[in-house]
Write a protein that holds these residues in place. Structure first.
Motif, PDB file in Angstrom:
ATOM      1  N   GLY A 198     -16.190  36.541 -23.135  1.00  0.00           N
ATOM      2  CA  GLY A 198     -16.012  36.464 -21.652  1.00  0.00           C
ATOM      3  C   GLY A 198     -15.174  35.172 -21.245  1.00  0.00           C
ATOM      4  N   ASN A 199     -14.581  34.615 -22.347  1.00  0.00           N
ATOM      5  CA  ASN A 199     -13.550  33.373 -22.017  1.00  0.00           C
ATOM      6  C   ASN A 199     -12.361  33.947 -21.744  1.00  0.00           C
ATOM      7  OD1 ASN A 199     -15.786  31.733 -22.409  1.00  0.00           O
ATOM      8  ND2 ASN A 199     -15.367  31.761 -24.646  1.00  0.00           N
ATOM      9  N   PRO A 200     -11.640  32.841 -20.953  1.00  0.00           N
ATOM     10  CA  PRO A 200     -10.029  33.442 -21.002  1.00  0.00           C
ATOM     11  C   PRO A 200      -9.582  33.367 -22.258  1.00  0.00           C
ATOM     12  CG  PRO A 200     -10.699  31.210 -19.711  1.00  0.00           C
ATOM     13  CD  PRO A 200     -11.792  31.567 -20.563  1.00  0.00           C
ATOM     14  N   PRO A 201      -8.552  34.448 -22.514  1.00  0.00           N
ATOM     15  CA  PRO A 201      -7.697  34.600 -23.509  1.00  0.00           C
ATOM     16  C   PRO A 201      -6.860  33.062 -23.751  1.00  0.00           C
ATOM     17  CG  PRO A 201      -6.823  35.988 -22.181  1.00  0.00           C
ATOM     18  CD  PRO A 201      -8.105  35.336 -21.435  1.00  0.00           C
ATOM     19  N   PHE A 202      -6.815  32.994 -25.019  1.00  0.00           N
ATOM     20  CA  PHE A 202      -5.885  31.675 -25.195  1.00  0.00           C
ATOM     21  C   PHE A 202      -4.472  31.601 -24.392  1.00  0.00           C
ATOM     22  CE2 PHE A 202      -8.069  30.904 -29.488  1.00  0.00           C
ATOM     23  CZ  PHE A 202      -8.383  29.693 -29.348  1.00  0.00           C
ATOM     24  N   GLU A 203      -3.743  32.417 -24.402  1.00  0.00           N
ATOM     25  CA  GLU A 203      -2.496  32.530 -23.494  1.00  0.00           C
ATOM     26  C   GLU A 203      -2.850  32.011 -21.979  1.00  0.00           C
ATOM     27  OE1 GLU A 203      -3.644  35.152 -24.929  1.00  0.00           O
ATOM     28  OE2 GLU A 203      -2.818  36.998 -24.078  1.00  0.00           O
ATOM     29  N   ALA A 204      -3.816  32.486 -21.326  1.00  0.00           N
ATOM     30  CA  ALA A 204      -4.029  32.255 -20.136  1.00  0.00           C
ATOM     31  C   ALA A 204      -5.073  30.661 -19.943  1.00  0.00           C
ATOM     32  CB  ALA A 204      -4.937  33.190 -19.494  1.00  0.00           C
ATOM     33  N   GLY A 205      -5.975  30.624 -20.880  1.00  0.00           N
ATOM     34  CA  GLY A 205      -6.957  29.573 -21.068  1.00  0.00           C
ATOM     35  C   GLY A 205      -6.154  28.000 -21.128  1.00  0.00           C
ATOM     36  N   VAL A 206      -4.887  28.270 -21.946  1.00  0.00           N
ATOM     37  CA  VAL A 206      -4.238  26.948 -22.303  1.00  0.00           C
ATOM     38  C   VAL A 206      -3.217  26.732 -21.199  1.00  0.00           C
ATOM     39  CG1 VAL A 206      -4.462  26.820 -24.782  1.00  0.00           C
ATOM     40  CG2 VAL A 206      -2.349  27.947 -23.692  1.00  0.00           C
ATOM     41  N   SER A 207      -3.077  27.504 -20.352  1.00  0.00           N
ATOM     42  CA  SER A 207      -1.923  27.343 -19.086  1.00  0.00           C
ATOM     43  C   SER A 207      -2.799  27.107 -17.721  1.00  0.00           C
ATOM     44  CB  SER A 207      -1.109  28.575 -19.242  1.00  0.00           C
ATOM     45  OG  SER A 207      -0.769  28.787 -20.612  1.00  0.00           O
ATOM     46  N   ARG A 208      -3.968  26.843 -17.514  1.00  0.00           N
ATOM     47  CA  ARG A 208      -4.571  26.870 -16.332  1.00  0.00           C
ATOM     48  C   ARG A 208      -4.221  25.570 -15.676  1.00  0.00           C
ATOM     49  NH1 ARG A 208     -10.827  27.980 -17.714  1.00  0.00           N
ATOM     50  NH2 ARG A 208      -9.925  26.686 -19.385  1.00  0.00           N
ATOM     51  N   ASN A 209      -4.174  24.289 -16.416  1.00  0.00           N
ATOM     52  CA  ASN A 209      -3.817  23.047 -15.556  1.00  0.00           C
ATOM     53  C   ASN A 209      -2.367  23.039 -15.180  1.00  0.00           C
ATOM     54  OD1 ASN A 209      -6.370  22.425 -16.292  1.00  0.00           O
ATOM     55  ND2 ASN A 209      -5.866  20.773 -17.839  1.00  0.00           N
ATOM     56  N   THR A 210      -2.138  22.467 -14.327  1.00  0.00           N
ATOM     57  CA  THR A 210      -0.536  22.291 -13.541  1.00  0.00           C
ATOM     58  C   THR A 210      -0.016  21.261 -14.542  1.00  0.00           C
ATOM     59  OG1 THR A 210      -1.320  20.707 -12.187  1.00  0.00           O
ATOM     60  CG2 THR A 210      -0.981  23.036 -11.505  1.00  0.00           C
ATOM     61  N   HIS A 211      -0.695  20.716 -15.367  1.00  0.00           N
ATOM     62  CA  HIS A 211       0.156  19.586 -16.151  1.00  0.00           C
ATOM     63  C   HIS A 211      -0.427  19.264 -17.563  1.00  0.00           C
ATOM     64  CE1 HIS A 211       1.618  17.782 -11.935  1.00  0.00           C
ATOM     65  NE2 HIS A 211       2.613  17.644 -12.829  1.00  0.00           N
ATOM     66  N   ASP A 212       0.174  19.059 -18.397  1.00  0.00           N
ATOM     67  CA  ASP A 212      -0.200  18.786 -19.776  1.00  0.00           C
ATOM     68  C   ASP A 212       0.137  17.446 -19.874  1.00  0.00           C
ATOM     69  OD1 ASP A 212      -1.528  21.083 -21.152  1.00  0.00           O
ATOM     70  OD2 ASP A 212       0.329  22.035 -20.280  1.00  0.00           O
ATOM     71  N   PHE A 213       0.179  16.697 -21.129  1.00  0.00           N
ATOM     72  CA  PHE A 213       0.551  15.290 -21.350  1.00  0.00           C
ATOM     73  C   PHE A 213       1.638  15.124 -22.335  1.00  0.00           C
ATOM     74  CE2 PHE A 213      -4.000  14.743 -19.849  1.00  0.00           C
ATOM     75  CZ  PHE A 213      -3.693  13.805 -18.952  1.00  0.00           C
ATOM     76  N   LEU A 214       2.546  14.271 -22.025  1.00  0.00           N
ATOM     77  CA  LEU A 214       3.553  13.575 -22.999  1.00  0.00           C
ATOM     78  C   LEU A 214       2.835  12.399 -23.449  1.00  0.00           C
ATOM     79  CD1 LEU A 214       6.432  13.175 -24.322  1.00  0.00           C
ATOM     80  CD2 LEU A 214       7.058  12.046 -22.148  1.00  0.00           C
ATOM     81  N   HIS A 215       2.838  12.354 -24.873  1.00  0.00           N
ATOM     82  CA  HIS A 215       2.094  11.013 -25.331  1.00  0.00           C
ATOM     83  C   HIS A 215       3.256  10.172 -25.722  1.00  0.00           C
ATOM     84  CE1 HIS A 215      -0.626  14.291 -26.058  1.00  0.00           C
ATOM     85  NE2 HIS A 215      -1.475  13.536 -26.956  1.00  0.00           N
ATOM     86  N   ALA A 216       3.193   8.985 -25.567  1.00  0.00           N
ATOM     87  CA  ALA A 216       4.059   7.801 -25.829  1.00  0.00           C
ATOM     88  C   ALA A 216       3.205   6.978 -26.994  1.00  0.00           C
ATOM     89  CB  ALA A 216       4.555   6.984 -24.579  1.00  0.00           C
ATOM     90  N   ILE A 217       3.830   6.711 -28.089  1.00  0.00           N
ATOM     91  CA  ILE A 217       3.118   6.213 -29.050  1.00  0.00           C
ATOM     92  C   ILE A 217       3.939   4.880 -29.419  1.00  0.00           C
ATOM     93  CG2 ILE A 217       2.119   6.394 -31.462  1.00  0.00           C
ATOM     94  CD1 ILE A 217       1.925   9.211 -30.772  1.00  0.00           C
ATOM     95  N   ASN A 218       3.416   3.701 -29.473  1.00  0.00           N
ATOM     96  CA  ASN A 218       3.997   2.529 -29.932  1.00  0.00           C
ATOM     97  C   ASN A 218       3.990   2.438 -31.537  1.00  0.00           C
ATOM     98  OD1 ASN A 218       4.977  -0.014 -30.655  1.00  0.00           O
ATOM     99  ND2 ASN A 218       4.152  -0.749 -28.575  1.00  0.00           N
ATOM    100  N   LEU A 219       4.643   3.019 -32.075  1.00  0.00           N
ATOM    101  CA  LEU A 219       4.767   2.787 -33.614  1.00  0.00           C
ATOM    102  C   LEU A 219       4.749   1.697 -34.182  1.00  0.00           C
ATOM    103  CD1 LEU A 219       4.416   4.350 -36.371  1.00  0.00           C
ATOM    104  CD2 LEU A 219       7.186   4.881 -36.207  1.00  0.00           C
ATOM    105  N   ASP A 220       5.627   0.533 -33.856  1.00  0.00           N
ATOM    106  CA  ASP A 220       5.696  -0.713 -34.309  1.00  0.00           C
ATOM    107  C   ASP A 220       4.262  -1.543 -34.315  1.00  0.00           C
ATOM    108  OD1 ASP A 220       8.136  -0.400 -34.828  1.00  0.00           O
ATOM    109  OD2 ASP A 220       9.133  -1.676 -33.175  1.00  0.00           O
ATOM    110  N   ALA A 221       3.846  -1.152 -33.300  1.00  0.00           N
ATOM    111  CA  ALA A 221       2.300  -1.848 -33.007  1.00  0.00           C
ATOM    112  C   ALA A 221       1.140  -0.990 -33.686  1.00  0.00           C
ATOM    113  CB  ALA A 221       1.902  -1.842 -31.519  1.00  0.00           C
ATOM    114  N   ALA A 222       1.383   0.149 -33.768  1.00  0.00           N
ATOM    115  CA  ALA A 222       0.559   1.104 -34.946  1.00  0.00           C
ATOM    116  C   ALA A 222       0.735   0.541 -36.313  1.00  0.00           C
ATOM    117  CB  ALA A 222       0.720   2.398 -34.573  1.00  0.00           C
ATOM    118  N   THR A 223       1.934   0.418 -36.697  1.00  0.00           N
ATOM    119  CA  THR A 223       1.929  -0.026 -38.159  1.00  0.00           C
ATOM    120  C   THR A 223       1.448  -1.392 -38.306  1.00  0.00           C
ATOM    121  OG1 THR A 223       4.331   1.042 -37.979  1.00  0.00           O
ATOM    122  CG2 THR A 223       3.801  -0.697 -39.877  1.00  0.00           C
ATOM    123  N   ALA A 224       1.476  -2.365 -37.429  1.00  0.00           N
ATOM    124  CA  ALA A 224       0.679  -3.634 -37.652  1.00  0.00           C
ATOM    125  C   ALA A 224      -0.568  -3.567 -37.574  1.00  0.00           C
ATOM    126  CB  ALA A 224       1.091  -4.493 -36.320  1.00  0.00           C
TER     127      ALA A 224
END
Ligand code: CUK
Ligand code: CUA
Length: 660
Positions: free
Chosen positions: A278-304
């Motif tokens: 009874g859950n939304p199928p994947f193709e609908a369930g993953v598209s309900r929000n108006t937004h998803d997220f772009l991730h910005a990762i500080n690799l230089d700091a992560a390396t440290a």
């Protein structure tokens, strides 16, 4: 050059038409006229338009003429990579990567060392979905030395050495059984980036789906590349735990944004499907929000953080936990349009382009604005405590490009190109910023239809700091009506597009059907940046170590040596014989067989095959190979050379007799 050809062609056509006059011709003129008439006649008979003639002239490559570019296209679930010349679109080379490949003798006696590097918990996995190829870079430009590619299906990365176009390493990610945001390299190839896709418990552990939000996680792995060794060094590699959003594509920052990594995502809803409950199928369930997220990762700091040892070990991999990432300001999120796809960093590193997939826009993020927003701080956090920067604070522009935008590449004229899956088209739009085309603003310039359902596109050097432009290849998922019907399974269609003219001029100039897996993404490098060997540098060369094997059999040193139950066969191959020609052994022997191709002539490759035992080798000039097997089945086994190497190639054989 291209413009010149086009003008020349038009001139030829005009002259040919003008020749229909009644004056008498000299014999010389008649011969020229006959030539031109023939040419015109063919065009008429075949119904070719002027555009067709231009396309033919731009792509036809006379015998012996080399291509200007080489495109490395992934082979999808064939597990291979294809090298294709541009503009001729000739297939130049298949490279076996995740899948045994008989022509190269990859996985049929030799190559097992490489293939088994990708075993998962001791389980041999002998296919892969080769997905995103990445050429090695120096200062953000392709350097022609190495090619990396991910296996989306099993979460693995492979390394190909472009001196001999052979796979040298397959490495399994112990955290994950799939990946997608790879392979992408940092501007000097310090790291090969492998982002995940479908969230799972890290370390391939088990957890039920109702523990999705608490136990399932996203991840990105930074594989350290040792350029001298030509290998990924797992001991210097690390990963970062991410929220269980489906991280999708990643791209490394460059120039001003060097040291940062960007990944888009979908399923911030954290849907787990289950329509049967009874859950939304994947193709609908993953598209309900108006937004998803772009991730910005500080690799230089992560390396440290990694180098300071501030990690936990999961399945042998050092992992920066989500909490550590947040505490050390390594990770920021920014809203993206619904069901986003693609993340492509502009040549200057100053802008990041994300497509909407279910939104007709591309969204352009400004790196400077991201840095300003990071400095200003935010009071918005996701449910895991990751800071969210507002879209208004980081967005530079949006451009309406058409339906189903997916991936973006760039040329050297300040244009960007975005594939439109639903429109089956490629859009050209201007980047209205300093250093690009400020005079045109951020606007759609033109569209060219492609056949059909384009996924990725590749522009010549189009994701480097200095794109060449000139050509774009549209990697289309469907070909439907483009080729003779060979049954219900149809090829993919790679289309070459001329983008050398600005404005709204873009023309499809060649269709290439490929019938192996799904060529998914490609990168196009200037051919003269590649420096492949003609033959192996010295006789006795081991391609795995890229050095002379001291156990290689040299000419005059051929032998068969028995040591208990083990028989060592030391053989040479040269046109048109193997030495020795007879091998007589006993059932139950273990055989260690070394063959050196002592040729120094280009293209003088010898094959070697033994029936029943599954041995099939390709031994290139200078190469030495060693394979082993147990002589379990007695009988008479004629081996032969599988490459038609000389007039006496048929005679290039020998007998192995195995006594009961
Ligand atoms: S993703 Cu498929 S078209 Cu797997 Cu590179 Cu965008
Ligand atoms: Cu060697 Cu045929």
């Amino acid at each position: 050059m291209m413009k010149k050809y086009r003008i020349l062609l038009i001139v030829v056509v005009v002259i040919a038409v003008g020749m229909v006059s009644s004056r008498a011709f000299t014999p010389q003129e008649e011969s020229v006229q006959a030539q031109e008439s023939r040419w015109q006649q063919i065009a008429e008979e075949r119904g070719l338009t002027e555009d067709d003639l231009v396309a033919a002239a731009m792509t036809y490559t006379p015998s012996g003429v080399m291509d200007e570019y080489v495109m490395f296209a992934s082979g999808g679930h064939s597990g291979q990579v294809f090298a294709i010349g541009l503009p001729s679109m000739r297939l130049l080379r298949t490279i076996g990567v995740f899948t045994p490949e008989p022509w190269q003798g990859y996985g049929f006696g030799v190559g097992e060392d490489v293939l088994s590097g990708g075993d998962i918990d001791g389980q041999p996995v002998r296919w892969g979905d080769s997905h995103h190829p990445a050429l090695s870079e120096t200062e953000g430009d392709y350097d022609g030395q190495f090619l990396f590619i991910n296996d989306k299906a099993n979460g693995r990365i492979a390394v190909i050495d472009l001196r001999d176009f052979e796979t040298k390493q397959i490495i399994n990610n112990p955290l994950y059984l799939n990946d997608h945001g790879g392979a992408f390299v940092t501007p000097n190839t310090e790291y090969v980036i492998e982002g995940g896709q479908y969230a799972q418990p890290l370390g391939d552990a088990y957890a039920p789906l109702d523990e999705y939000q608490s136990v399932y996680r996203g991840m990105v792995t930074f594989w350290k590349f040792d350029r001298d060794a030509g290998r990924i060094d797992p001991a210097q590699s690390f990963a970062m735990e991410l929220p269980p959003y489906w991280q999708d594509l990643c791209d490394a920052g460059k120039r001003v944004s060097e040291g940062w990594v960007f990944c888009n995502s979908l399923n911030t809803e954290m849907a787990t499907g289950g329509i049967e409950e009874g859950n939304p199928p994947f193709e609908a369930g993953v598209s309900r929000n108006t937004h998803d997220f772009l991730h910005a990762i500080n690799l230089d700091a992560a390396t440290a953080v990694f180098e300071a040892g501030n990690t936990v070990e999961i399945a042998g991999m050092p992992v920066i936990t989500l909490d550590t990432a947040i505490a050390n300001n390594l990770l920021y999120l920014m809203p993206e349009s619904r069901s986003p796809h693609g993340i492509d960093v502009a040549p200057g590193g100053d802008y990041m382009v994300v497509s909407g997939k279910l939104d007709p826009h591309v969204t352009i993020y400004s790196f400077q604005k991201i840095m300003d927003a990071v400095a200003a701080g935010t009071s918005d956090f996701d449910s895991y405590g990751v800071p969210i920067l507002s879209l208004e604070s980081v967005m530079e522009a949006q451009v309406e490009v058409g339906l189903g935008p997916l991936h973006t590449q760039f040329d050297g004229q300040g244009y960007a190109y975005t594939s439109l899956f639903l429109d089956s088209a490629v859009a050209r739009w201007s980047m209205g910023a300093e250093g690009y085309r400020p005079q045109d603003g951020w606007t759609l310039q033109a569209k060219v239809p492609v056949q059909y359902n384009v996924g990725h596109i590749a522009v010549a050097e189009g994701d480097t700091v200095s794109p060449d432009g000139n050509y774009l290849v549209s990697l289309n998922k469907w070909s439907i009506d483009r080729f003779f019907n060979t049954g219900p399974l149809l090829p993919q269609n790679l289309q070459l597009v001329d983008i050398s003219q600005g404005g709204d001029a873009m023309q499809v100039i060649y269709d290439l059907p490929l019938t192996a897996g799904e060529p998914h993404y490609a990168q196009i490098i200037k051919a003269d940046k590649l420096q492949p060997w003609d033959v192996y540098p010295e006789v006795g060369w081991d391609p795995l170590t890229q050095s002379v094997d001291e156990n290689a059999t040299q000419q005059g040193e051929e032998s068969i040596v028995r040591d208990g139950n083990t028989v060592y066969i030391n053989m040479t191959a040269v046109r048109s014989h193997f030495t020795p020609e007879h091998v007589d052994i006993q059932a139950g022997d273990h055989v260690v067989w070394n063959i050196t191709n002592i040729e120094r002539a280009r293209d003088a490759t010898h094959g070697f095959s033994i029936p029943f035992y599954g041995i099939n080798l390709s031994i290139e000039p200078g190469e030495t190979v060693t394979f082993e097997f147990d002589a379990t089945r007695p009988g008479v086994f004629a081996w032969y050379c599988t490459e038609f190497c000389s007039a006496l190639h048929l005679e290039m054989m020998g007998y192995m007799t195995i006594q009961p």
